[in-house]
Design a protein around this motif. Structure first.
Motif, PDB file in Angstrom:
ATOM      1  N   GLN A   1       0.815  -1.208   0.000  1.00  0.00           N
ATOM      2  CA  GLN A   1       0.000   0.000   0.000  1.00  0.00           C
ATOM      3  C   GLN A   1       0.859   1.272   0.000  1.00  0.00           C
ATOM      4  O   GLN A   1       0.494   2.273  -0.629  1.00  0.00           O
TER       5      GLN A   1
ATOM      6  N   ARG B   1      -7.287   2.341   3.646  1.00  0.00           N
ATOM      7  CA  ARG B   1      -6.474   1.340   2.959  1.00  0.00           C
ATOM      8  C   ARG B   1      -5.842   0.355   3.938  1.00  0.00           C
ATOM      9  O   ARG B   1      -5.517  -0.771   3.566  1.00  0.00           O
TER      10      ARG B   1
ATOM     11  N   THR C   1      -6.912  -1.297   7.679  1.00  0.00           N
ATOM     12  CA  THR C   1      -8.125  -1.382   8.494  1.00  0.00           C
ATOM     13  C   THR C   1      -7.790  -1.526   9.982  1.00  0.00           C
ATOM     14  O   THR C   1      -6.746  -2.069  10.350  1.00  0.00           O
TER      15      THR C   1
ATOM     16  N   GLU D   1      -5.886  -4.497  11.845  1.00  0.00           N
ATOM     17  CA  GLU D   1      -4.965  -5.176  10.940  1.00  0.00           C
ATOM     18  C   GLU D   1      -3.562  -5.229  11.549  1.00  0.00           C
ATOM     19  O   GLU D   1      -3.076  -4.259  12.119  1.00  0.00           O
TER      20      GLU D   1
ATOM     21  N   HIS E   1     -13.778  -1.388  -3.516  1.00  0.00           N
ATOM     22  CA  HIS E   1     -14.457  -2.456  -2.784  1.00  0.00           C
ATOM     23  C   HIS E   1     -14.279  -3.814  -3.460  1.00  0.00           C
ATOM     24  O   HIS E   1     -14.368  -4.853  -2.800  1.00  0.00           O
TER      25      HIS E   1
ATOM     26  N   GLU F   1     -11.034  -4.967  -2.056  1.00  0.00           N
ATOM     27  CA  GLU F   1     -11.241  -5.463  -0.698  1.00  0.00           C
ATOM     28  C   GLU F   1     -11.841  -6.861  -0.716  1.00  0.00           C
ATOM     29  O   GLU F   1     -11.473  -7.716   0.095  1.00  0.00           O
TER      30      GLU F   1
ATOM     31  N   HIS G   1      -9.091  -9.331  -1.566  1.00  0.00           N
ATOM     32  CA  HIS G   1      -8.229  -9.545  -0.396  1.00  0.00           C
ATOM     33  C   HIS G   1      -8.933 -10.451   0.618  1.00  0.00           C
ATOM     34  O   HIS G   1      -8.321 -11.349   1.202  1.00  0.00           O
ATOM     35  N   ARG G   2     -10.214 -10.201   0.830  1.00  0.00           N
ATOM     36  CA  ARG G   2     -10.974 -10.969   1.816  1.00  0.00           C
ATOM     37  C   ARG G   2     -11.011 -12.453   1.450  1.00  0.00           C
ATOM     38  O   ARG G   2     -11.029 -13.320   2.326  1.00  0.00           O
TER      39      ARG G   2
ATOM     40  N   THR H   1      -3.539  -0.979  -5.949  1.00  0.00           N
ATOM     41  CA  THR H   1      -3.043  -2.082  -5.119  1.00  0.00           C
ATOM     42  C   THR H   1      -1.696  -1.784  -4.478  1.00  0.00           C
ATOM     43  O   THR H   1      -1.247  -2.554  -3.653  1.00  0.00           O
TER      44      THR H   1
END
Length: 467
Positions: free
Chosen positions: A8, A34, A36, A39, A193, A196, A199-200, A417
């Motif tokens: 990031q 970017r 959370t 994290e 999103h 995201e 990534h999730r 990204t």
């Protein structure tokens, strides 16, 4: 593989930065979402190795962040993202006078009320049911399938699954096809999103560039063949955020290349109908390959509150989607599906309304940006926004400065990204002209602050949190 923090940050962006500046970069990542809350960040030793800095510098960086309340550290343990807990002014997102440019959507179409009234008899006939549907109402799937057929991609209703919005559909696809640790090709920039969601589900993004002038088709094809990603996520029509449209010959070539690479090509068509004056109508990517999986939505042409989306895919994929869906959702609400059936019968009126609104919004943004020296607005033939060139890598600074004037403006790196594209920012063309004029007035004041080198006071930085 490097840490998500360094991904990031962008190693080149922070090369040579002081400890204070590096802490500021990380703080900005936290404040615009970017990174959370909760994290885990790399250890001091690991981050020092990744950035090629001394460990004492990284210790200083984490110390500054901890002192401001942006990380919590356990001795000999982990460092995790937090937000300051001391008494702080309300979030800017809760301020009714603030203007939020992080959301690119319009208010409801004028025909929504009448469509809702007309849908009530159909809904009344379903009162004895559960109120939701796993696959979608047959008449709605027929209408969606006919839309694809009319656009050049022959489609059967059995190849459609109705979802609770497009993002819900993307998550269902990834839950069904997903393989944690696999690569996912994504455009750079792209819809945050969607990043995201990838990534999730454990994907490792592989970027391919796109700008207002279009895609680097050769890079995209070579990346597909060289990395053979498990999935590729593309927005070929009025790309979010750049507004570019992929020409038909390149759609054909990319669909064929993805099929050859064994890549599941996921095409996001949520912005397809947002035409102002493009002058031509592209063929759906699905027309070039039966393997393409397409996501669509009513939210951009009717109302964001219409949580109706859909997936178009081969029957074998649809069967897998329907087998997985009950594990996290039992179906889509029938009321909204009944309204969608009525709205899809009025597509010419819907698209005419959208075109007029976007035309006025684009003109208002162009007028406002005309007063900001050094900023260039590209050609914007449709879509949700314009992908503005700031002329210098100051996007995050401008985002923080904007919040001091009651304006929420996500920085360019929010759409990437790897912490890049600091020269760019996305400005929606979806607000009413008067609201846009006020937003651009506030942006002008923030731009002047950036030009003078003014910075947001540390005690005000919490206002930069993106909700």
């Amino acid at each position: 593989m490097g840490s998500r923090l360094v991904e990031q940050l962008g190693a080149q962006t922070v090369a040579g930065a002081t400890a204070s500046a590096l802490a500021g970069h990380i703080r900005a990542l936290i404040l615009d979402g970017r990174l959370t809350v909760g994290e885990r960040l790399p250890s001091e030793r690991s981050l020092a190795l990744e950035l090629r800095r001394s460990r004492s510098t990284i210790t200083r960086v984490y110390g500054l962040l901890e002192g401001d309340g942006f990380v919590s550290r356990l001795h000999g343990g982990s460092t995790r993202v937090t937000l300051p807990h001391e008494a702080a002014p309300p979030s800017l997102a809760e301020d009714e006078t603030a203007i939020d440019l992080s959301i690119a959507s319009m208010d409801s179409t004028p025909g929504l009320y009448d469509a809702t009234v007309r849908s009530l008899p159909r809904l009344a006939a379903m009162r004895g049911t559960s109120g939701y549907s796993l696959r979608g109402l047959p008449e709605l799937r027929e209408a969606i399938a006919q839309r694809y057929t009319d656009r050049g991609a022959d489609t059967h209703p059995d190849e459609i699954v109705v979802t609770s919005g497009a993002l819900n559909g993307l998550n269902l696809i990834l839950a069904t096809l997903g393989r944690r640790g696999e690569r996912a090709l994504v455009e750079q920039p792209t819809f945050p999103h969607a990043l995201e969601a990838l990534h999730r589900h454990g994907y490792r993004p592989v970027p391919t560039p796109v700008d207002a002038d279009g895609w680097d088709a050769r890079h995209l094809a070579e990346t597909l063949l060289s990395t053979r990603p498990h999935v590729a996520y593309l927005i070929p029509d009025f790309h979010n955020p750049t507004g570019a449209t992929l020409p038909d010959p390149e759609r054909d070539r990319i669909a064929a290349t993805a099929r050859s690479a064994g890549t599941h090509l996921i095409v996001d068509e949520t912005t397809t109908d947002l035409d102002i004056d493009r002058g031509w109508a592209p063929t759906p990517v699905a027309a070039f390959s039966p393997k393409v999986i397409t996501v669509g939505s009513m939210s951009k042409i009717a109302w964001g509150g219409m949580r109706i989306g859909w997936i178009r895919a081969e029957r074998s994929v649809v069967s897998r989607l329907l087998a997985v869906r009950p594990s996290f959702e039992l179906g889509t609400a029938l009321l909204e599906q009944c309204i969608a059936v009525e709205l899809l019968q009025e597509m010419p009126a819907l698209t005419a309304h959208v075109r007029a609104r976007l035309h006025a919004g684009r003109a208002a943004v162009a007028a406002g940006l005309g007063h900001l020296d050094g900023i260039r607005m590209p050609s914007t033939p449709g879509g949700l926004s314009t992908w503005v060139d700031l002329g210098a890598p100051v996007s995050t600074r401008l985002s923080l400065a904007a919040r001091e004037h009651g304006l929420i403006l996500p920085p360019g790196p929010r759409f990437t990204t790897g912490g890049v594209l600091e020269r760019r920012t996305r400005i929606p063309i979806t607000l009413p002209p008067q609201r846009t004029a006020e937003a651009l007035h506030r942006l002008r004041r923030a731009w002047e602050d950036v030009q003078r080198g003014a910075a947001a006071p540390p005690e005000r930085l919490l206002h930069a949190a993106v909700i």
